[in-house]
Design an enzyme around this catalytic site. Structure first.
Site, PDB file in Angstrom:
ATOM      1  N   GLY A  34     -65.806  72.871  67.392  1.00  9.05           N
ATOM      2  CA  GLY A  34     -66.810  73.561  66.585  1.00  9.05           C
ATOM      3  C   GLY A  34     -65.860  74.354  65.611  1.00  9.05           C
TER       4      GLY A  34
ATOM      5  N   GLU B 147     -65.319  68.755  78.911  1.00 12.97           N
ATOM      6  CA  GLU B 147     -66.577  67.883  78.429  1.00 12.97           C
ATOM      7  C   GLU B 147     -65.736  66.348  78.459  1.00 12.97           C
ATOM      8  OE1 GLU B 147     -67.962  67.853  74.220  1.00 12.97           O
ATOM      9  OE2 GLU B 147     -68.973  69.576  75.093  1.00 12.97           O
TER      10      GLU B 147
ATOM     11  N   ASP C  14     -63.276  73.414  64.169  1.00 13.40           N
ATOM     12  CA  ASP C  14     -62.645  72.278  63.196  1.00 13.40           C
ATOM     13  C   ASP C  14     -63.491  71.628  62.328  1.00 13.40           C
ATOM     14  OD1 ASP C  14     -60.118  73.074  64.113  1.00 13.40           O
ATOM     15  OD2 ASP C  14     -59.893  71.182  65.432  1.00 13.40           O
ATOM     16  N   THR C  15     -64.600  71.310  62.927  1.00 10.29           N
ATOM     17  CA  THR C  15     -65.615  70.199  62.319  1.00 10.29           C
ATOM     18  C   THR C  15     -67.082  70.352  62.548  1.00 10.29           C
ATOM     19  OG1 THR C  15     -65.564  69.006  64.410  1.00 10.29           O
ATOM     20  CG2 THR C  15     -63.792  68.341  62.816  1.00 10.29           C
TER      21      THR C  15
END
Length: 1217
Positions: free
Chosen positions: A23, A89, A25-26
């Site tokens: 999250g 994940e 980062d992008t």
């Protein structure tokens, strides 16, 4: 159909795409833009901050979301590896990818793939804090796996522009989803109607070979229609063959037609060992072997009459066979005498819309806002399926502006310029994919996908993903056999692209495939650096020396495929090369050469880029001359086939070799693999060599080892560890023992025609945990313990005549699904705990006296215990059993079936000692064979309605037969059932010597053929003086509505004593009968034949009838009346002229027949009177030449000597002596 398949796919997943990202980062930039771009294309996308609901455990929600997603996009950014949440994940994603086949795409966002793979740079920094974590190992492995997947790297695509980068991702994801969501059947739009029309076009005669031509333009769906018809009707035939690409294969080489003939013979005869030496030999073989069976043959894409003359001559085939031919040239069909020609209809407007939606949107309805645009495309396509497929795939994933632009372009392209239309899809490809497309179009169409991939990868292309993109865009197809296909128009388009810049200068083309042009270039030394690929079948007599010398100027040549005919590579054609001349360009990446003319590679050839070599029927003795040891560092694939002079090969000359195949090199005696050489070899095949021993040395990467037909092989030294070995075949060798070493990943092992007695020596019992498939064929194996392969799924032991024990421990939970153990010395078998068993075949175990079935065999579908000595069989609980065969189990006295066998379809219990049989509840039983059960006296059919189609109770001692409700019955055989006196059923037959009952198709006639054979004794009435007959009966009827006919037929044969009056009543009361044949020792014709109001054909053959009843003259519908070899017949009915519909009167070998009644001259429809062997008939009625029908006004005068003379031989055929 499309709706059903589409819905089932779409409902199986909640999300199309799952986004995995860090999250910080992008989330607010790249991921947010990507997420909304996907949503705009109606791609259901999971992003955690959008979907996680208040109050739920995040981890549980994520796991469910991952499992319920079709695709994964993993945005690997600088800080991705710093989050244990992201790493967990990722592990879950990799599990779903491997376990369920889901697809994952990595996106390398400001990081290098190498950084992710090795956890270096910024990725290494981010991962550093997890080094001591207990899950660090699996996280590292997950990162490595993700980095090895095909995906996208920001900096190398669109020059780092995120908007274009996202656009590309969305486009490819859209294509991928269309590929997943679409179903092949869903795209066969309107096929049901077309198949019905084509089937109805088949000739209706069952007495002839039926031929159907399917004719139409390229891309109109001829092959698709032929395949659908083939699938629909193939079950009706004894043999089938679908021969594709006849035009292409027959022109590839002189052996093309032979290959096609072999395919037909192999398919129909189910024999892959067929050999065809010449086209003429193939014709003779087809005529010999196909004449005895009813077959269905489809020959697809024919363009010349010679192809049909080699494959489908009508009189080669048995009557009832069907031949289907597809072609663009109607004249080919006319020239071959095909009368039924079916033109392919283009798609209707509704069909075209439906089909376009599937290709453009992957579903039945278009995306909102695209309806009018879709209609414009459909109108432009004008019903051509090819255009719809290509344009739909091209527009898939494009936005509205791109659609409008593409449609505008179409308006400016003339309709006839098909190639330019198709080029729209080509223009949309990336440059690498364009090159792959051109290679397929010019070189690899029809080749195996994996072979093409090797060549393409040798040139630096990402071939696997490239071919996948081409397939998704409908530019290529890949058959179920793995062959690359491409529509002819697309092939022409690709070749046109290559040629159009220099149409008259082929030496400037990047790819050469036209033999005449290549011959001219090589012969005249016109080669240039422009040529990168050559695919050459030289004409017979072409000099091999010219071929190799002519290649020298092609400095950028990367791929050559040269196929010299057999006459061109004999001993005299060996080329002696000098030390200085360059023959093969050093730029070469892949060389495929049949008939290579050198004894070795030329010394001047550096081979530093060479990735693959395939040589067959070549004179090569060694890789390099004079003991030179030049190493080919990039060589990965080497195949040497039928190189008769090859004796040795040293793996040190190709240190990076991955695949080595040496086949039919019968002088090959040594493969040298140094012990200190760390080989990269993955696939090794040695077949038909004279190798005596093999030491595999250090081959840790070996996955597949095939040593087949190495009949001199006596020693095999396996590595101490073969950790990656999955497949091992040691068939046809002299090996007596094997030392497998540590092979923990071995999945398949085959040992056929060998002297190996057991897997392990000296009592050693190594367990092969991953072994799934094990086959012994004609070996010396004596015992096998299933504990040695606890996860075995398929065990096959065939013709191992010394085999006597299979040990399946009772406490062993077996995963065995298929067990075949035939022709062995096995005496008893305890199946233990085998809950997964689906197929059990113990055929030919002549000594088998005891079989212990599991109490539960819930998955068992097929059971064959034929040719055993079993006395009792207790099936236990087998709810899914479909086939049960106990053929020639001569000692079988008891069969204990479950109360319900709801899925049983085929039950065969012939030649047993069963005295009674209770089927229980078997509603789906179709085939029941109790032939030769001589002790069977009691049989009880279930009361429920059955699906029985075939019953054979021949040679049993049944006294009564209750067939129950068997309305689907097609065949009933009761041959030699001499004790049968009572049949209780809506259908059935009585005491017939042989009774065959068949339901005919709607276009056929209800027919009875009854043959009477005299007998001296009636088992039921030994003192009765009545005529005694046994009957052979063939009865054909149209529908269940006339089942009463069979009940009447029963009365004919309840015993051998035949009351002629009741016999007559039974025959004359058959409803709807249109054809009747009475044959054999019948002394009286049925008296009231006029009751058969529908009768059209009447035949008496070899009867003892003296006079025919006058009732025959009242048969108003009778068209054909035949009397053959009725030697005692003295006269015909005087009023036979009343047969107003009669067209044919055939009288042959009626020796006592005196005359033809005058009333015959009143017949209105007679067109054929045939007299042969009726030696007492010396004249015809005077007015025979004045008939009112088709032969009116024709005179047949008698000469003064009284002999008959015919003026119109095409109307009458008479032979009196």
């Amino acid at each position: 159909m499309a709706s059903t398949s589409g819905s089932s796919i779409q409902n199986s997943f909640k999300y199309d795409v799952f986004l995995s990202f860090r999250g910080e980062d992008t989330r607010k930039n790249f991921v947010d833009h990507l997420y909304h771009a996907l949503k705009q294309k109606s791609i259901e996308t999971y992003k955690d901050d959008e979907k996680i609901k208040q109050g739920k455990m995040i981890s549980d929600e994520l796991i469910k979301a991952i499992e319920n997603s079709k695709l994964y996009i993993i945005i690997l950014s600088k800080n991705y590896a710093s989050s244990s949440w992201c790493l967990e994940e990722l592990v879950k994603i990799m599990e779903c990818r491997k376990g369920f086949g889901h697809t994952a795409y990595p996106v390398f966002y400001d990081v290098e793939p190498t950084e992710v793979r090795k956890q270096t740079g910024s990725v290494g920094d981010a991962f550093a804090k997890h080094k001591e974590h207990e899950a660090a190992g699996k996280w590292r492995e997950a990162l490595k796996e993700a980095s090895d997947l095909a995906g996208w790297e920001l900096k190398s695509i669109a020059n780092g522009h995120e908007a274009k980068f996202i656009q590309k991702i969305v486009e490819e994801i859209s294509l991928e989803l269309r590929f997943i969501n679409s179903d092949v059947d869903g795209k066969l739009i309107g096929m049901e109607t077309r198949v019905n029309d084509a089937v109805s076009s088949l000739e209706t005669s069952v007495d002839d070979v039926r031929m159907l031509g399917i004719w139409g333009m390229g891309g109109a769906g001829k092959t698709t229609l032929a395949r659908a018809v083939f699938d629909r009707i193939s079950i009706q035939f004894e043999g089938q063959s679908f021969v594709e690409n006849v035009r292409e294969i027959s022109k590839t080489s002189s052996s093309g037609l032979k290959k096609l003939q072999k395919q037909v013979l192999s398919d129909v005869l189910n024999d892959n060992n067929i050999r065809v030496s010449s086209v003429s030999d193939g014709k003779n073989m087809m005529k010999k072997f196909l004449h005895s069976r009813k077959v269905l043959v489809v020959v697809d894409d024919v363009d010349h009459i010679e192809q049909l003359e080699a494959l489908t001559v009508r009189n080669w085939f048995k009557p009832g066979s069907t031949i289907i031919i597809t072609t663009r040239d109607e004249q080919v069909l006319r020239a071959h005498g095909v009368n039924s020609i079916h033109g392919v209809n283009l798609l209707s407007k509704d069909e075209a819309i439906f089909m376009f939606r599937w290709y453009a949107f992957g579903k039945e309805i278009e995306i909102e806002g695209y309806k009018e645009l879709s209609m414009q495309v459909v109108r432009y396509a004008a019903g051509l399926p090819l255009t719809i497929k290509v344009l739909g795939s091209f527009l898939c994933g494009k936005d509205e502006i791109e659609w409008k632009d593409a449609i505008e372009r179409l308006k400016t392209i003339p309709l006839e310029e098909t190639l330019k239309k198709l080029e729209l899809s080509y223009d949309s490809l990336e440059q690498d994919y364009k090159e792959i497309f051109l290679d397929v179009a010019c070189l690899f169409k029809g080749q195996k996908e994996d072979e093409a991939i090797q060549v393409l990868e040798s040139q630096g292309f990402h071939a696997k993903i490239g071919l996948r993109v081409l397939k998704q865009k409908s530019l290529i197809t890949i058959s179920k056999y793995g062959s690359l296909g491409m529509h002819d128009h697309l092939e022409e388009m690709g070749k046109n692209i290559v040629r159009r810049l220099y149409p008259d200068e082929p030496n400037k083309h990047s790819r050469l495939w036209i033999d005449e042009e290549i011959e001219d270039i090589l012969t005249n030394d016109l080669g240039t650096q422009a040529t990168k690929c050559i695919y050459f079948y030289p004409p017979r007599g072409f000099s091999a020396e010219i071929a190799v010398k002519g290649l020298a100027k092609m400095k950028d040549l990367r791929f050559i495929h040269i196929y010299l005919e057999e006459d061109d590579y004999d001993v005299d054609n060996i080329v002696e090369f000098d030390k200085d001349s360059e023959y093969l360009p050093s730029s070469l990446r892949f060389m495929r050469w049949r008939g290579f003319p050198f004894l070795s590679l030329p010394n001047t050839f550096q081979g530093k880029y060479l990735v693959g070599i395939e040589m067959s029927h070549s004179k090569i003795v060694q890789l390099w001359e004079d003991g030179e040891e030049k190493v080919l560092h990039k060589l990965r694939f080497l195949t040497l086939y039928s190189c008769s002079k090859l004796q040795t090969f040293d793996l040190r000359l190709a240190r990076n070799l991955e695949q080595l195949t040496i086949e039919e090199c019968r002088d090959f005696v040594e493969l040298h693999i140094p012990a200190d050489h760390h080989s990269k070899l993955e696939y090794l095949t040695l077949r038909d060599t004279t190798l005596t021993n093999l030491h595999l040395g250090n081959t840790p990467n070996l996955k597949r080892l095939i040593l087949k037909h190495c009949s001199d092989l006596v020693e095999l030294q396996m590595p101490a560890e073969s950790l990656k070995l999955e497949h091992l075949d040691l068939s046809h060798s002299e090996l007596k023992t094997i030392h497998l070493g540590n092979t923990p990943n071995l999945k398949t092992l085959e040992i056929s025609y060998s002297k190996i007695v057991q897997l392990w020596e000296g009592g050693e019992e190594k367990v092969l945990h991953k072994l799934r498939f094990l086959k012994f064929y004609s070996s010396k194996l004596q015992t096998f313990d299933l504990r040695l392969a606890p996860n075995l799924e398929q065990l096959t032991i065939l013709y191992c005549h010394d085999f006597e024990e299979l040990h399946i421990p009772a406490d062993h939970h077996s995963k065995l699904e298929y067990l075949t153990l035939t022709y062995s010395k096995l005496t008893n078998l305890h199946l233990g705990n085998t809950p997964n068993l689906k197929r059990l075949i113990l055929k030919g175990c002549y000594n088998l006296v005891y079989l212990q079935m599991p109490a539960e065999s819930s998955k068992l579908e097929h059971l064959d215990l034929s040719d055993s000595k079993l006395k009792t069989v207790h099936l236990g609980n087998t709810p899914n059993l479909k086939t049960l065969k106990l053929i020639k189990c001569y000692d079988l006295v008891e069969l204990q079936m479950p109360d319900e066998s709801l899925k049983l379809e085929h039950l065969e219990l012939s030649h047993s000692k069963l005295t009674n049989l209770l089927l229980g509840n078997t509603p789906n039983l179709k085939i029941l064979v109790l032939k030769g059960c001589n002790d069977l006296v009691e049989f009880q059919m279930p009361a429920e309605r059955l699906k029985l189609e075939y019953i054979d109770f021949s040679d049993t001692k049944l006294k009564t037969l209750d067939l129950g409700l068997t309305s689907n019955l097609e065949w009933l055989k009761l041959k030699n059932c001499y004790d049968l006196v009572e049949i209780n059923a809506p259908i059935g037959c009585g005491r017939f010597k042989s009774f065959e009952f068949d339901k005919c198709p709607e276009h056929a006639f209800p027919e009875l053929h009854l043959i009477a054979e005299p007998t001296d004794v009636c088992p039921l009435h030994s003192d009765n003086d009545s005529p005694k007959f046994l009957f052979e009966c063939y009865y054909l009827e149209v529908s269940a509505s006339s089942f009463g006919n069979l009940e009447r037929l029963i009365s004919i044969g309840l015993c051998a004593c035949t009351n002629l009056e009741s016999f007559s009543r039974s025959i004359c009361s058959l409803q709807g009968l249109r054809k009747l044949t009475l044959e054999g020792s019948i002394t009286e014709a049925p008296r009231d034949l006029d009751q058969l109001e529908c009768l059209e054909g009447l035949t008496f053959t070899s009867t003892e009838i003296r006079n025919l009843p006058d009732s025959i003259c009242k048969l108003k519908q009778l068209k054909s009346f035949k009397i053959k070899s009725c030697w005692l017949l003295e006269k015909l009915p005087e009023d036979i002229g009343r047969l107003e519909s009669l067209e044919k009167l055939i009288l042959t070998d009626c020796k006592l027949l005196q005359a033809i009644p005058n009333s015959i001259c009143k017949m209105k429809c007679i067109n054929k009177l045939h007299l042969r062997g009726c030696i007492q008939v010396v004249e015809l009625p005077e007015d025979i030449g004045c008939l009112e029908g088709p032969v009116s006004r024709k005179q047949l005068p008698l000469s003064s000597e009284g002999d008959l003379k015919l003026i119109s031989p095409h109307l009458f055929s008479c032979a009196l002596k």
